[in-house]
Design an enzyme around this catalytic site. Sequence first.
Site, PDB file in Angstrom:
ATOM      1  N   GLN A 111       0.905  -1.248   0.026  1.00  0.00           N
ATOM      2  CA  GLN A 111      -0.095   0.018   0.012  1.00  0.00           C
ATOM      3  C   GLN A 111       0.866   1.050   0.079  1.00  0.00           C
ATOM      4  O   GLN A 111       2.039   1.294   0.210  1.00  0.00           O
ATOM      5  CB  GLN A 111      -0.946  -0.052   1.460  1.00  0.00           C
ATOM      6  CG  GLN A 111      -0.177   0.010   2.671  1.00  0.00           C
ATOM      7  CD  GLN A 111      -0.996  -0.795   3.678  1.00  0.00           C
ATOM      8  OE1 GLN A 111      -2.085  -0.564   3.523  1.00  0.00           O
ATOM      9  NE2 GLN A 111      -0.344  -1.359   4.653  1.00  0.00           N
TER      10      GLN A 111
ATOM     11  N   TYR B   5     -10.612   6.351  19.098  1.00  0.00           N
ATOM     12  CA  TYR B   5     -10.659   5.281  18.299  1.00  0.00           C
ATOM     13  C   TYR B   5     -10.057   3.788  19.058  1.00  0.00           C
ATOM     14  O   TYR B   5     -10.911   2.959  19.033  1.00  0.00           O
ATOM     15  CB  TYR B   5      -9.813   5.315  16.809  1.00  0.00           C
ATOM     16  CG  TYR B   5      -9.744   4.355  15.937  1.00  0.00           C
ATOM     17  CD1 TYR B   5     -10.480   4.163  14.908  1.00  0.00           C
ATOM     18  CD2 TYR B   5      -8.749   3.102  16.352  1.00  0.00           C
ATOM     19  CE1 TYR B   5     -10.495   3.048  14.021  1.00  0.00           C
ATOM     20  CE2 TYR B   5      -8.609   2.166  15.249  1.00  0.00           C
ATOM     21  CZ  TYR B   5      -9.554   1.781  14.635  1.00  0.00           C
ATOM     22  OH  TYR B   5      -9.474   0.901  13.618  1.00  0.00           O
TER      23      TYR B   5
ATOM     24  N   ASP C   2      -8.311  -4.912  13.798  1.00  0.00           N
ATOM     25  CA  ASP C   2      -7.917  -3.512  13.219  1.00  0.00           C
ATOM     26  C   ASP C   2      -7.520  -3.447  11.770  1.00  0.00           C
ATOM     27  O   ASP C   2      -6.545  -2.404  11.409  1.00  0.00           O
ATOM     28  CB  ASP C   2      -6.674  -2.924  14.145  1.00  0.00           C
ATOM     29  CG  ASP C   2      -6.678  -1.644  14.060  1.00  0.00           C
ATOM     30  OD1 ASP C   2      -7.798  -0.659  13.457  1.00  0.00           O
ATOM     31  OD2 ASP C   2      -5.336  -0.895  14.345  1.00  0.00           O
TER      32      ASP C   2
ATOM     33  N   GLU D 140     -16.071  12.466  10.862  1.00  0.00           N
ATOM     34  CA  GLU D 140     -17.431  11.842  10.488  1.00  0.00           C
ATOM     35  C   GLU D 140     -17.416  10.728  11.648  1.00  0.00           C
ATOM     36  O   GLU D 140     -16.603  10.408  12.318  1.00  0.00           O
ATOM     37  CB  GLU D 140     -17.715  10.882   9.257  1.00  0.00           C
ATOM     38  CG  GLU D 140     -16.428   9.841   8.886  1.00  0.00           C
ATOM     39  CD  GLU D 140     -16.340   9.373   7.625  1.00  0.00           C
ATOM     40  OE1 GLU D 140     -17.718   9.216   7.052  1.00  0.00           O
ATOM     41  OE2 GLU D 140     -15.651   9.109   7.142  1.00  0.00           O
TER      42      GLU D 140
ATOM     43  N   ASP E 179      -0.205   0.626  13.404  1.00  0.00           N
ATOM     44  CA  ASP E 179       0.243   1.802  13.908  1.00  0.00           C
ATOM     45  C   ASP E 179       0.676   1.835  15.529  1.00  0.00           C
ATOM     46  O   ASP E 179       1.131   2.709  16.050  1.00  0.00           O
ATOM     47  CB  ASP E 179      -0.947   3.010  13.781  1.00  0.00           C
ATOM     48  CG  ASP E 179      -1.982   2.205  14.240  1.00  0.00           C
ATOM     49  OD1 ASP E 179      -2.305   2.147  15.525  1.00  0.00           O
ATOM     50  OD2 ASP E 179      -3.072   2.186  13.593  1.00  0.00           O
TER      51      ASP E 179
ATOM     52  N   ASP F 180       0.963 -12.355   7.102  1.00  0.00           N
ATOM     53  CA  ASP F 180      -0.334 -12.194   6.692  1.00  0.00           C
ATOM     54  C   ASP F 180      -1.070 -12.617   7.741  1.00  0.00           C
ATOM     55  O   ASP F 180      -0.826 -13.847   8.129  1.00  0.00           O
ATOM     56  CB  ASP F 180      -0.395 -12.616   5.273  1.00  0.00           C
ATOM     57  CG  ASP F 180      -1.739 -12.999   4.687  1.00  0.00           C
ATOM     58  OD1 ASP F 180      -2.968 -12.468   5.722  1.00  0.00           O
ATOM     59  OD2 ASP F 180      -2.153 -13.152   3.642  1.00  0.00           O
TER      60      ASP F 180
ATOM     61  N   GLU G 156       0.453  -8.100  11.988  1.00  0.00           N
ATOM     62  CA  GLU G 156       0.493  -6.914  10.976  1.00  0.00           C
ATOM     63  C   GLU G 156       1.340  -7.391   9.701  1.00  0.00           C
ATOM     64  O   GLU G 156       2.627  -7.809  10.066  1.00  0.00           O
ATOM     65  CB  GLU G 156       1.238  -5.620  11.735  1.00  0.00           C
ATOM     66  CG  GLU G 156       1.502  -4.495  10.792  1.00  0.00           C
ATOM     67  CD  GLU G 156       0.321  -3.930  10.030  1.00  0.00           C
ATOM     68  OE1 GLU G 156      -0.703  -3.679  10.583  1.00  0.00           O
ATOM     69  OE2 GLU G 156       0.566  -3.873   8.628  1.00  0.00           O
TER      70      GLU G 156
END
Lengths: 359, 359
Positions: free
Chosen positions: A144, A173, A272, A349, A197, A251, A216
């Site tokens: 990504q 969050y 997450d 939002e 993160d 993965d 992760e």
Amino acid sequence: MALRHYTLDFNLSAPDCPTTVHGLQSIFQEQEMTETVHDTEGHGYLATFIGKNGRLVILRVTALGLLTIDLQCCEGDNIVQVENLLNTLEEKLRSLLHGNIKRVKRLPALTRGAAVDRYWPTADGRLVEYDIDRVVYDEDSAYQNIKIMHSRQFGNILILNGDVNLAESDLPYTQAIMGRGKENYAGKEVLILGGGDGGILAEAVKLKPKMITMVEIDQMVIDGCRTHMRKACGSVLDNLKGECYQVLVEDCVPVLKKYVEEGKTFDYVINDLTAVPISTAPEEDSTWEFLQLILDLSIKVLRPTGKYFTQGNSANLTETLALYEEQLGRLSCPVDFSKEVVCVPSYMELWVFYTIWKK
Amino acid sequence: MALRHYTLDFNLSAPDCPTTVHGLQSIFQEQEMTETVHDTEGHGYLATFIGKNGRLVILRVTALGLLTIDLQCCEGDNIVQVENLLNTLEEKLRSLLHGNIKRVKRLPALTRGAAVDRYWPTADGRLVEYDIDRVVYDEDSAYQNIKIMHSRQFGNILILNGDVNLAESDLPYTQAIMGRGKENYAGKEVLILGGGDGGILAEAVKLKPKMITMVEIDQMVIDGCRTHMRKACGSVLDNLKGECYQVLVEDCVPVLKKYVEEGKTFDYVINDLTAVPISTAPEEDSTWEFLQLILDLSIKVLRPTGKYFTQGNSANLTETLALYEEQLGRLSCPVDFSKEVVCVPSYMELWVFYTIWKK
């Protein structure tokens, strides 16, 4: 290289035009702007004005009585001069159109093509401008695009493939996706899917669990966040192993399958993963099928009294949320769920979070 | 009457132009759009294309390598067709510019001149689009324009003179400006300045104070909010007098002066006036002087152990906040203060709140 793009719009009570537009000509002449009046085949009035240094004004009056001005200039242009021109046009139009104005709307200028991109639309597709003043990190990993950008109010923001993931301001969050304040983590075994993160991991280790395993896929997310998101992750990513945690850079799908095979289970599974999760070997066609696979495997590694936490989506994406809830009814193991709407500061939002447990 | 305005921008690695632009011509021809190429006096390339039903495309390539497309269409146009045109242009450009693209950015379309205005910039001047789907109330009082608009996620939002004041989702605002959770209101005497939406009053009456006096200048704000902001005000505005509260529909300045004269004091004074407060007889020149007047009078009616609560401003407006804090040092009675940064859901920016007390 960027352009600033100003808009100024007048809603008119009654269609108006030639006299108004002629009243502006002296302003454009003073600016030494070259006028072109276009043939709109009966669809109102359209003129363009080209000035020095790449300044451009587009003046439209639609047949239904909307007068729009677009003013573009280069980023290096004299902003005071440009805004004065727009002020002059607005004042003149207010006086020319006196009595025929329903509304005047002037938006903050759009900046187009800037090195620091401030526009990151919400999940429900709205245009929002962030107070981002610099790019801290911008790399493509094997999986990504990873950006970390600095916001004056939110601190650094992690943006994956254009989606705002987490800012340093976003403890709400992390608390929401952990059931913080509702669950007792002490002595528990926890599995975090994604979470690169480090926000959840950093909060979870404070709660004295027995063991946290975080899976992760993207080492570069971990590396970027360890350096630039420390208000979220603290020092927890400095080592991939700690007293009560381990980070597997893998993965999560094969890891979950292995756990299912081994009969390994957890008290809490926290999903997450990004809204559109990444897999090294997606066996399923669609995002939905992939989400289902993750869900099914996660529920299988969940103890009978365990909880599965996950983010849903924007509170406004009611159809997407409904589809997800439908999916929860089709798992191999029957589950119940509750949801919560949370204000995550940097999201602009409201966001829905789910808690899921075995019936 | 509204226009939809799409933007699509390509940052190029190297300035490019004629060949690229010619590659798009067949697309515009297919759309039966009439091309005008403009003389930019050496400032890059500019062409406009006018199509059916008032469709307009502006294609710019700046000398420094930014290619911008603006596509405007009328609100009633076939949106699928229009978005397909933009998709086609994007795909074609991606292939024509292959290898020369640094970034592609396509923003959610701006809607210009719509009956329901969704754009309410933040206090720090950023462009944000709200999920507003209808106008609930829109009236001009003797003091201000009062809008109540419905947001899908925030409920109804009170917007005074274009400033978002409070949404039904904004309990965090009300709690912050009351010191909720930190102060014991039981048996206390409370003065609210402004607060016409009833949010603070509704929360405060739950805390069993001895007496709350609210002084709001604008009866129309009270009337609009009583009907349309009930998630914020409950039934508290149904009567201007209750067991432990009274609402005075008056300018707070003369009321404060009267209290000072009478020696009347309060345990809590909550300043919920708008950022630019309204007076029926402003004796002072500037907003700052007016703010100072309110502050000075408020501190005078505050008991020695009392607290004065007020909103500050956007966390990003550091200069404004610094000026305010300077002002706190110039009051006739010396004070100390603390501040807190709070996420108010509908504000789309972090907001600073002050607690002030006598030294």
